[in-house]
Design an enzyme around this catalytic site. Structure first.
Site, mmCIF file in Angstrom:
data_model
loop_
_atom_site.group_PDB
_atom_site.id
_atom_site.type_symbol
_atom_site.label_atom_id
_atom_site.label_comp_id
_atom_site.label_asym_id
_atom_site.label_seq_id
_atom_site.Cartn_x
_atom_site.Cartn_y
_atom_site.Cartn_z
ATOM 1 N N LYS A 197 0.833 -1.208 0.000
ATOM 2 C CA LYS A 197 0.000 0.000 0.000
ATOM 3 C C LYS A 197 0.865 1.254 0.000
ATOM 4 O O LYS A 197 0.664 2.168 -0.795
ATOM 5 C CB LYS A 197 -0.896 -0.007 1.245
ATOM 6 C CG LYS A 197 -1.552 1.337 1.552
ATOM 7 C CD LYS A 197 -2.419 1.300 2.797
ATOM 8 C CE LYS A 197 -1.700 1.521 4.104
ATOM 9 N NZ LYS A 197 -1.425 2.932 4.436
ATOM 10 N N ASN A 198 1.856 1.281 0.911
ATOM 11 C CA ASN A 198 2.628 2.508 1.088
ATOM 12 C C ASN A 198 3.662 2.744 -0.013
ATOM 13 O O ASN A 198 4.317 3.790 -0.022
ATOM 14 C CB ASN A 198 3.273 2.540 2.473
ATOM 15 C CG ASN A 198 2.229 2.766 3.560
ATOM 16 O OD1 ASN A 198 1.090 3.127 3.259
ATOM 17 N ND2 ASN A 198 2.609 2.546 4.808
ATOM 18 N N CYS A 226 -4.891 12.979 13.118
ATOM 19 C CA CYS A 226 -5.540 11.691 12.923
ATOM 20 C C CYS A 226 -5.371 10.905 14.211
ATOM 21 O O CYS A 226 -4.696 11.356 15.135
ATOM 22 C CB CYS A 226 -4.965 10.944 11.734
ATOM 23 S SG CYS A 226 -3.375 10.229 12.018
ATOM 24 N N ARG A 241 -8.634 -0.641 4.642
ATOM 25 C CA ARG A 241 -7.744 0.367 4.042
ATOM 26 C C ARG A 241 -6.389 -0.236 3.711
ATOM 27 O O ARG A 241 -5.688 0.276 2.846
ATOM 28 C CB ARG A 241 -7.530 1.535 5.012
ATOM 29 C CG ARG A 241 -8.764 2.383 5.233
ATOM 30 C CD ARG A 241 -8.398 3.604 6.046
ATOM 31 N NE ARG A 241 -7.212 4.245 5.499
ATOM 32 C CZ ARG A 241 -6.411 5.054 6.176
ATOM 33 N NH1 ARG A 241 -6.675 5.328 7.427
ATOM 34 N NH2 ARG A 241 -5.357 5.593 5.601
ATOM 35 N N ASP A 288 4.687 0.650 12.107
ATOM 36 C CA ASP A 288 3.528 -0.056 11.556
ATOM 37 C C ASP A 288 3.458 -1.512 11.988
ATOM 38 O O ASP A 288 2.496 -2.211 11.669
ATOM 39 C CB ASP A 288 3.540 0.025 10.020
ATOM 40 C CG ASP A 288 3.178 1.409 9.517
ATOM 41 O OD1 ASP A 288 2.648 2.210 10.304
ATOM 42 O OD2 ASP A 288 3.435 1.692 8.333
ATOM 43 N N ARG A 317 0.606 14.554 13.197
ATOM 44 C CA ARG A 317 1.047 14.351 11.816
ATOM 45 C C ARG A 317 1.017 15.616 10.956
ATOM 46 O O ARG A 317 0.289 15.706 9.953
ATOM 47 C CB ARG A 317 0.256 13.228 11.169
ATOM 48 C CG ARG A 317 0.388 11.935 11.942
ATOM 49 C CD ARG A 317 -0.349 10.802 11.316
ATOM 50 N NE ARG A 317 0.377 10.190 10.217
ATOM 51 C CZ ARG A 317 -0.116 9.190 9.489
ATOM 52 N NH1 ARG A 317 -1.310 8.729 9.737
ATOM 53 N NH2 ARG A 317 0.599 8.676 8.525
HETATM 54 N N1 EPU Z 1 6.249 14.734 10.774
HETATM 55 C C1 EPU Z 1 6.382 16.070 11.040
HETATM 56 N N2 EPU Z 1 6.349 16.948 9.994
HETATM 57 C C2 EPU Z 1 6.173 16.538 8.715
HETATM 58 C C3 EPU Z 1 6.057 15.163 8.447
HETATM 59 C C4 EPU Z 1 6.093 14.279 9.496
HETATM 60 O O1 EPU Z 1 6.532 16.479 12.175
HETATM 61 O O2 EPU Z 1 6.135 17.392 7.823
HETATM 62 C C5 EPU Z 1 6.322 13.763 11.890
HETATM 63 C C6 EPU Z 1 5.048 12.946 12.038
HETATM 64 O O3 EPU Z 1 4.081 13.635 12.798
HETATM 65 C C7 EPU Z 1 5.555 11.694 12.709
HETATM 66 C C8 EPU Z 1 6.947 11.518 12.109
HETATM 67 O O4 EPU Z 1 7.285 12.785 11.576
HETATM 68 O O5 EPU Z 1 5.659 11.889 14.080
HETATM 69 C C9 EPU Z 1 7.063 10.501 11.019
HETATM 70 O O6 EPU Z 1 5.999 10.628 10.105
HETATM 71 P P1 EPU Z 1 6.105 10.314 8.556
HETATM 72 O O7 EPU Z 1 5.976 11.576 7.796
HETATM 73 O O8 EPU Z 1 7.284 9.445 8.272
HETATM 74 O O9 EPU Z 1 4.795 9.465 8.338
HETATM 75 P P2 EPU Z 1 3.975 9.462 6.998
HETATM 76 O O10 EPU Z 1 4.877 9.636 5.857
HETATM 77 O O11 EPU Z 1 2.784 10.337 7.134
HETATM 78 C C10 EPU Z 1 4.230 6.906 6.471
HETATM 79 C C11 EPU Z 1 3.306 5.746 6.295
HETATM 80 C C12 EPU Z 1 2.716 5.368 7.648
HETATM 81 C C13 EPU Z 1 3.860 5.020 8.571
HETATM 82 C C14 EPU Z 1 4.852 6.183 8.681
HETATM 83 C C15 EPU Z 1 6.079 5.896 9.499
HETATM 84 C C16 EPU Z 1 2.538 6.103 4.035
HETATM 85 C C17 EPU Z 1 1.427 6.440 3.117
HETATM 86 N N3 EPU Z 1 2.276 6.118 5.336
HETATM 87 O O12 EPU Z 1 3.436 7.957 6.986
HETATM 88 O O13 EPU Z 1 1.894 4.236 7.434
HETATM 89 O O14 EPU Z 1 3.359 4.720 9.856
HETATM 90 O O15 EPU Z 1 5.282 6.551 7.356
HETATM 91 O O16 EPU Z 1 6.774 4.856 8.967
HETATM 92 O O17 EPU Z 1 3.639 5.808 3.582
HETATM 93 C C18 EPU Z 1 0.062 2.823 7.849
HETATM 94 O O18 EPU Z 1 0.332 2.242 6.784
HETATM 95 O O19 EPU Z 1 -0.777 2.371 8.675
HETATM 96 C C19 EPU Z 1 0.738 4.066 8.169
HETATM 97 C C20 EPU Z 1 0.284 4.899 9.099
#
Ligand code: EPU
Length: 416
Positions: free
Chosen positions: A22-23, A116, A396, A304, A121
């Site tokens: 998915k990701n 969320c 999802r 995850d 996030r």
């Molecule tokens: N963060 C910030 N600022 C930003 C971006 C992120 O402070 O601009 C913080 C977030 O709040 C969090 C940390 O950085 O505390 C890491 O978040 P990240 O941005 O890596 O998460 P994401 O990219 O939104 C992806 C996966 C998630 C997975 C996380 C961590 C996708 C679509 N989603 O989310 O997957 O948990 O990386 O590995 O790639 C899931 O599949 O259930 C899922 C939540």
């Protein structure tokens, strides 16, 4: 609303074919926005999030043709470079359209995702990176309005490791003028899979999978065909289920090299694991040993996988410390697991889990995707019936979950 009824007990035996990730699929679908030529994807999982992304792209004018696990995308013309709140609020990965739209159309209007269940996030790192590349971004009425006649390459040092942040900037940089350096980049395998697809489209990317990604902008990208990588979290979920319930399970169409941290922890728990090209076998003959985990960006232990390992620890021999360092509120499953008789206490960002001999079936509520997966595992090892409410979260991210578990001998039933 659909519910899942699990009659727990009994080991898992058999084989499961793992779906595409998915990701990886979600960012790669967004890469279609970078070119006027068709992008032909295979091994795309049949999931709600993929349907949501397809709808999001279609309302921008992208031609979407989906049959089974093949998805054809053609963004010959983008008529509406925007992502409305209604779609973004159901799937935060929608923010991945921001970089590609800005690079291709010079403008984008994307709803702020908001909070969320698992935490705040924010998307400040996405915004900061695009601003460094010359974009003007303002926030009005809950929307990010971004504009840039032409993005310019820049050196971007991310304040923290963000997966979708890295992906957004990498995509934007492919069409920027000059060279972009993304430092403190996420090293997740999904970032590497996206880079592979972008490179096949003609992008010039080096260092994906390392903390420094270098992208040399090109004037246009072409189409390509790409097979999405296997889902390492789906793989890990079935492995954790087998480790908790016992038995012998073979997983096929997997990428064992993306699961080092998970496999190491499962071995520590007492599982016997064998791997080969595209397959993993797990055998668990006894009650698991307690294993602590601390989540971290890749190649560390994946956040995850945290809920699934909490379920495993809840029936293990001994006490395990589970520390969550990525999201500030990702322990909601702990309360639900307590309803199943798990002995868990939360101290800050650490859960102290003392294994019990047997959980007891009860009605529980799924709160997010991976929490739901943890509850399914807990239900599989609980005595009697467990009813999981709000399983739209599972839909999802897990393709044909009840069918795949059923093939392993588990008694899992969807109730409409
Ligand atoms: N963060 C910030 N600022 C930003 C971006 C992120 O402070 O601009 C913080 C977030 O709040 C969090 C940390 O950085 O505390 C890491 O978040 P990240 O941005 O890596 O998460 P994401 O990219 O939104 C992806 C996966 C998630 C997975 C996380 C961590 C996708 C679509 N989603 O989310 O997957 O948990 O990386 O590995 O790639 C899931 O599949 O259930 C899922 C939540």
């Amino acid at each position: 609303m659909d519910k899942l009824r699990i009659s727990g007990g009994g080991p898992l035996e058999g084989e499961v074919t793992v779906s595409g990730a998915k990701n990886a699929a979600l960012p790669i679908m967004c890469a279609a926005l970078l070119t006027s030529k068709p992008l032909a994807l295979s091994n795309v999982p049949r999931l709600m999030d993929v349907s949501t992304m397809a709808r999001l792209l279609a309302q921008m004018g992208v031609a979407v043709d989906r049959s089974s696990s093949a998805v054809q995308l053609n963004a010959e013309k983008i008529v509406n470079p925007s992502a409305p709140y209604d779609l973004v609020k159901t799937m935060r990965a929608s923010v991945l359209v921001l970089g590609p739209l800005l690079a291709r159309c010079g403008r984008a209007k994307v709803s702020l995702p908001g909070g969320c269940a698992i935490g705040l996030r924010p998307v400040d790192q996405h915004v900061k990176g695009l601003q460094a590349m010359g974009a003007a971004i303002s926030i009005e009425h809950g929307y990010m309005h971004a504009a840039a006649r032409k993005l310019r390459g820049a050196r971007i040092v991310m304040d923290l490791v963000t997966v979708t942040g890295t992906e957004n900037l990498m995509m934007a940089a492919t069409l920027a003028e000059g060279t972009t350096l993304i430092e403190n980049a996420a090293r997740e395998p999904e970032v590497v899979d996206l880079a592979k697809c972008l490179s096949a489209m003609g992008a010039r990317i080096e260092g994906a999978g390392t903390p420094v990604i270098r992208v040399e902008g090109v004037s246009a990208l072409g189409g390509t065909a790409h097979a999405v990588m296997p889902d390492r979290i789906e793989t890990g979920t079935y492995l954790a289920a087998a480790a908790a319930a016992g038995g012998r399970v073979r997983l096929s169409k997997v990428a064992p090299e993306t699961l080092d941290a998970t496999l190491e922890k499962l071995r520590e728990a007492g599982a016997r694991i064998a791997t080969g090209s595209g397959w993993i076998e797990i055998e668990m003959a006894a009650r698991p040993n307690a294993v602590g985990v601390r989540t971290a960006p890749y190649p560390g232990f994946a956040t995850d996988m945290q809920a699934q390992f909490m379920a495993l620890a809840s029936v293990a021999r001994g006490t395990a410390l589970i520390t969550e360092t990525i999201f500030e509120n990702r322990f909601m499953h702990a309360l639900e697991m307590q309803r199943l008789g798990a002995d868990i206490s939360i101290q800050g960002n650490t859960a102290v889990v003392t294994g019990v001999e047997r959980l007891q079936g009860a009605t529980v509520m799924a709160t997010d995707l991976r929490a739901s997966a943890g509850l399914v595992i807990a239900g599989l090892v609980a005595e009697g019936q467990t009813l999981i409410d709000r399983i739209y979260h599972l839909d999802r991210g897990y393709e044909a979950l009840e069918k795949k578990l059923g093939a392993l001998g588990a008694k899992v039933e969807r109730i409409k």
